[in-house]
Design an enzyme around this catalytic site. Structure first.
Site, PDB file in Angstrom:
ATOM      1  N   ASN A 116       0.817  -1.220   0.000  1.00 17.22           N
ATOM      2  CA  ASN A 116       0.000   0.000   0.000  1.00 17.22           C
ATOM      3  C   ASN A 116       0.849   1.268   0.000  1.00 17.22           C
ATOM      4  O   ASN A 116       0.578   2.212  -0.750  1.00 17.22           O
ATOM      5  CB  ASN A 116      -0.942   0.008   1.212  1.00 17.22           C
ATOM      6  CG  ASN A 116      -1.949  -1.109   1.136  1.00 17.22           C
ATOM      7  OD1 ASN A 116      -2.031  -1.798   0.123  1.00 17.22           O
ATOM      8  ND2 ASN A 116      -2.718  -1.297   2.197  1.00 17.22           N
ATOM      9  N   HIS A 162     -20.211  34.263 -30.706  1.00 18.36           N
ATOM     10  CA  HIS A 162     -21.284  33.445 -31.295  1.00 18.36           C
ATOM     11  C   HIS A 162     -20.928  33.007 -32.719  1.00 18.36           C
ATOM     12  O   HIS A 162     -21.821  32.793 -33.546  1.00 18.36           O
ATOM     13  CB  HIS A 162     -22.635  34.191 -31.301  1.00 18.36           C
ATOM     14  CG  HIS A 162     -22.982  34.807 -29.988  1.00 18.36           C
ATOM     15  ND1 HIS A 162     -23.713  34.158 -29.026  1.00 18.36           N
ATOM     16  CD2 HIS A 162     -22.664  36.020 -29.459  1.00 18.36           C
ATOM     17  CE1 HIS A 162     -23.849  34.946 -27.964  1.00 18.36           C
ATOM     18  NE2 HIS A 162     -23.206  36.086 -28.201  1.00 18.36           N
ATOM     19  N   SER A 283      -8.721  11.287 -48.575  1.00 21.50           N
ATOM     20  CA  SER A 283      -9.934  10.484 -48.419  1.00 21.50           C
ATOM     21  C   SER A 283      -9.770   9.215 -49.249  1.00 21.50           C
ATOM     22  O   SER A 283      -9.087   9.219 -50.275  1.00 21.50           O
ATOM     23  CB  SER A 283     -11.124  11.314 -48.923  1.00 21.50           C
ATOM     24  OG  SER A 283     -12.126  10.476 -49.430  1.00 21.50           O
ATOM     25  N   LYS A 289      -9.833  15.478 -51.643  1.00 18.77           N
ATOM     26  CA  LYS A 289      -9.907  15.908 -50.240  1.00 18.77           C
ATOM     27  C   LYS A 289      -8.550  16.045 -49.553  1.00 18.77           C
ATOM     28  O   LYS A 289      -7.629  15.296 -49.804  1.00 18.77           O
ATOM     29  CB  LYS A 289     -10.740  14.909 -49.421  1.00 18.77           C
ATOM     30  CG  LYS A 289     -12.231  14.929 -49.683  1.00 18.77           C
ATOM     31  CD  LYS A 289     -12.914  16.233 -49.335  1.00 18.77           C
ATOM     32  CE  LYS A 289     -12.968  16.557 -47.858  1.00 18.77           C
ATOM     33  NZ  LYS A 289     -13.850  15.670 -47.111  1.00 18.77           N
ATOM     34  N   GLU A 296      -8.416  16.866 -35.642  1.00 16.77           N
ATOM     35  CA  GLU A 296      -9.570  16.122 -35.132  1.00 16.77           C
ATOM     36  C   GLU A 296      -9.122  15.138 -34.052  1.00 16.77           C
ATOM     37  O   GLU A 296      -9.811  14.926 -33.051  1.00 16.77           O
ATOM     38  CB  GLU A 296     -10.291  15.425 -36.292  1.00 16.77           C
ATOM     39  CG  GLU A 296     -10.932  16.454 -37.222  1.00 16.77           C
ATOM     40  CD  GLU A 296     -11.374  15.880 -38.557  1.00 16.77           C
ATOM     41  OE1 GLU A 296     -11.430  14.656 -38.701  1.00 16.77           O
ATOM     42  OE2 GLU A 296     -11.672  16.696 -39.460  1.00 16.77           O
TER      43      GLU A 296
HETATM   44  N1  ARG Z   1      -1.070  -3.339  -7.240  1.00 20.91           N
HETATM   45  C1  ARG Z   1      -1.688  -2.815  -6.065  1.00 20.91           C
HETATM   46  C2  ARG Z   1      -2.289  -1.438  -6.392  1.00 20.91           C
HETATM   47  O1  ARG Z   1      -1.798  -0.822  -7.255  1.00 20.91           O
HETATM   48  C3  ARG Z   1      -0.712  -2.655  -4.972  1.00 20.91           C
HETATM   49  C4  ARG Z   1      -1.319  -2.537  -3.628  1.00 20.91           C
HETATM   50  C5  ARG Z   1      -1.828  -3.828  -3.170  1.00 20.91           C
HETATM   51  N2  ARG Z   1      -2.311  -3.754  -1.833  1.00 20.91           N
HETATM   52  C6  ARG Z   1      -3.137  -4.666  -1.285  1.00 20.91           C
HETATM   53  N3  ARG Z   1      -3.507  -4.448  -0.079  1.00 20.91           N
HETATM   54  N4  ARG Z   1      -3.609  -5.667  -1.978  1.00 20.91           N
HETATM   55  O2  ARG Z   1      -3.208  -0.972  -5.795  1.00 20.91           O
END
Ligand code: ARG
Length: 465
Positions: A116, A162, A283, A289, A296
């Site tokens: 995390n 406009h 085109s 064209k 675009e």
């Molecule tokens: N690949 C995961 C993500 O990007 C990493 C974190 C994973 N954490 C967990 N608690 N499973 O979110």
């Protein structure tokens, strides 16, 4: 799923059954997050150096892990690394390879951290670098706008409201409007750097860790400015992702508005600009064209970048704290927006160096639509000391009369003008001239040539600053 050296997921000691393969597929982010390999390896090196400094792991383990990580980096760069989707993400893939190289000692790497905080650290490092890259791209783009503006200070054209001819302007003033937008974009990206400079590493899963880690050390080593202050917020926060996606979206909206305008101006009806062959396509059926496809493409891509922002905000809305797998898709959105904005800015620069304004046609169009009527009304206010509303009404009468005669107001004679109000003096003829109108707009930020020259000097200083 992530495997250790026995080719089993790291959580196989807890979870007995193999995951269904459809889930493995949807759960793997490796295909896109492998872009973070450099950041992941350098953050891991700093992490184990800190662990060793704090005497949480031994010097020899640290040395082994650093050596293993550098070897993996080399393998990835030399394309000798096998990315296997079953390893879920870049973090697990690198960890698995480390086990193959070092055996069980590799397991010390994940002391006092979680994926995390790991993924957020990688992502913030990547975003800082990429934000700076976009800032450079913006600078390069503005310089090209500036070059074109410098060449077109006295190119006069009708300005539109406009999409109707409204008042005469300098074409350079129009181009400078986009410089203002891109300067704001640049500021937006720069502002984002402040939040990106907070180091997530060390908050572990979400509540911190009992190991005696040194977050100030990793902060310095990883070039962050300070550590984040709340571990729960740290792993839940994707505001900085939204900030990035929003900044890209606004920038691509600017590019899209410019493109739409140039597509219209390039139409046979408007014919205000010519695009050279490098930036048009043909085109498949109509041999004559020349289509403005790149423009675009630029207009269309803003749909994708805005969609990425909405996707991220939708993922976040209603998501409780702290980490959920929903968040994994943030990277795919970021990479998509980054790649699009980079290529859009590049294409935009090509457009700007491969078009020419059709000056004759621009001037001709200034003869349509009585575009100096506001100048006439202003003159009457100043000359006859009338309230603006009265001057407006007299001017409307003059416009109506001109229209009846099949003329525009600056083709009228003094006698014709005076037939509406005999007090109007002969200076009126100068005032309703298109060029004089542009010259007269000297108010701060107005289109006068004088103003434009001054502002161009300022832009030159600001763009590299
Ligand atoms: N690949 C995961 C993500 O990007 C990493 C974190 C994973 N954490 C967990 N608690 N499973 O979110």
């Amino acid at each position: 799923m992530s495997k250790n050296k026995n080719n089993k997921p790291v959580w196989s000691s807890r979870i007995n059954q193999k995951n269904i393969s459809a889930f493995q597929k949807i759960g793997s982010s490796l295909n896109f997050d492998k872009r973070l390999f450099r950041e992941d390896i350098s953050a891991s090196i700093v992490h184990v150096e800190m662990l060793e400094k704090q005497k949480i792991i031994s010097l020899s383990i640290k040395n082994k892990i650093v050596w293993g990580l550098k070897r993996i980096l080399n393998e990835i760069i030399k394309k000798k690394f096998t990315f296997d989707e079953r390893n879920e993400d870049i973090h697990m893939s690198i960890e698995k390879r480390l086990f193959e190289i070092l055996g069980d000692d590799a397991g010390f790497i994940h002391t006092a951290r979680s994926r995390n905080d790991q993924v957020l650290t990688d992502l913030k490092i990547w975003l800082k670098k990429s934000t700076n890259e976009i800032i450079e791209e913006l600078d390069m783009t503005m310089k090209i706008f500036l070059k074109s503006a410098e060449k077109n200070i006295d190119t006069i054209m009708p300005g539109f409201t406009h999409l109707k001819n409204a008042q005469p302007i300098s074409f350079a003033h129009y181009l400078n409007a986009y410089i203002e937008m891109f300067l704001r974009d640049k500021k937006r990206f720069k502002n984002n750097l402040e939040n990106l400079n907070e180091n997530p590493l060390g908050v572990a899963a979400f509540s911190g860790t009992s190991f005696n880690i040194d977050r100030i050390y990793t902060t310095k080593k990883l070039n962050f400015e300070k550590p984040t202050r709340n571990s729960i917020d740290t792993v839940s926060d994707r505001d900085f992702v939204c900030d990035f996606l929003y900044s890209v979206s606004i920038c691509s909206i600017h590019i899209s508005r410019f493109s739409e305008e140039f597509i219209i101006w390039n139409s046979d009806i408007f014919n205000l600009i010519n695009l050279n062959d490098k930036i048009v396509t043909g085109s498949s059926i109509m041999p004559q064209k020349k289509n403005p496809d790149p423009l675009e493409y630029l207009r269309g891509k803003s749909g994708i970048t805005m969609g990425n922002l909405i996707s991220m905000m939708t993922i976040l809305k209603g998501l409780p704290l702290s980490y959920f797998k929903d968040l994994q898709d943030d990277k795919e959105l970021i990479f998509s927006s980054f790649d699009h904005i980079k290529s859009c800015l590049r294409v935009l620069r090509e457009v700007l160096t491969n078009f020419t304004p059709n000056k004759k046609r621009m001037l001709k169009l200034t003869k349509v639509g009585h575009i100096t009527a506001t100048d006439l009304a202003d003159f009457i206010v100043k000359d006859l000391n009338y309230p603006f509303r009265k001057a407006y009404s007299i001017t409307s009468k003059i416009v109506n009369m001109a229209e009846k005669k099949g003329k525009v107001i600056n083709e009228l004679s003094l006698k014709e003008i005076r037939s509406i109000d005999k007090k109007i003096n002969e200076n009126v003829l100068k005032v309703i001239d298109t060029r004089n109108s542009v010259i007269s707009k000297k108010s701060y930020g107005g289109t006068s040539f004088e103003n434009i020259k001054k502002v161009i000097k300022k832009y030159k200083k600001e763009i590299n600053g």
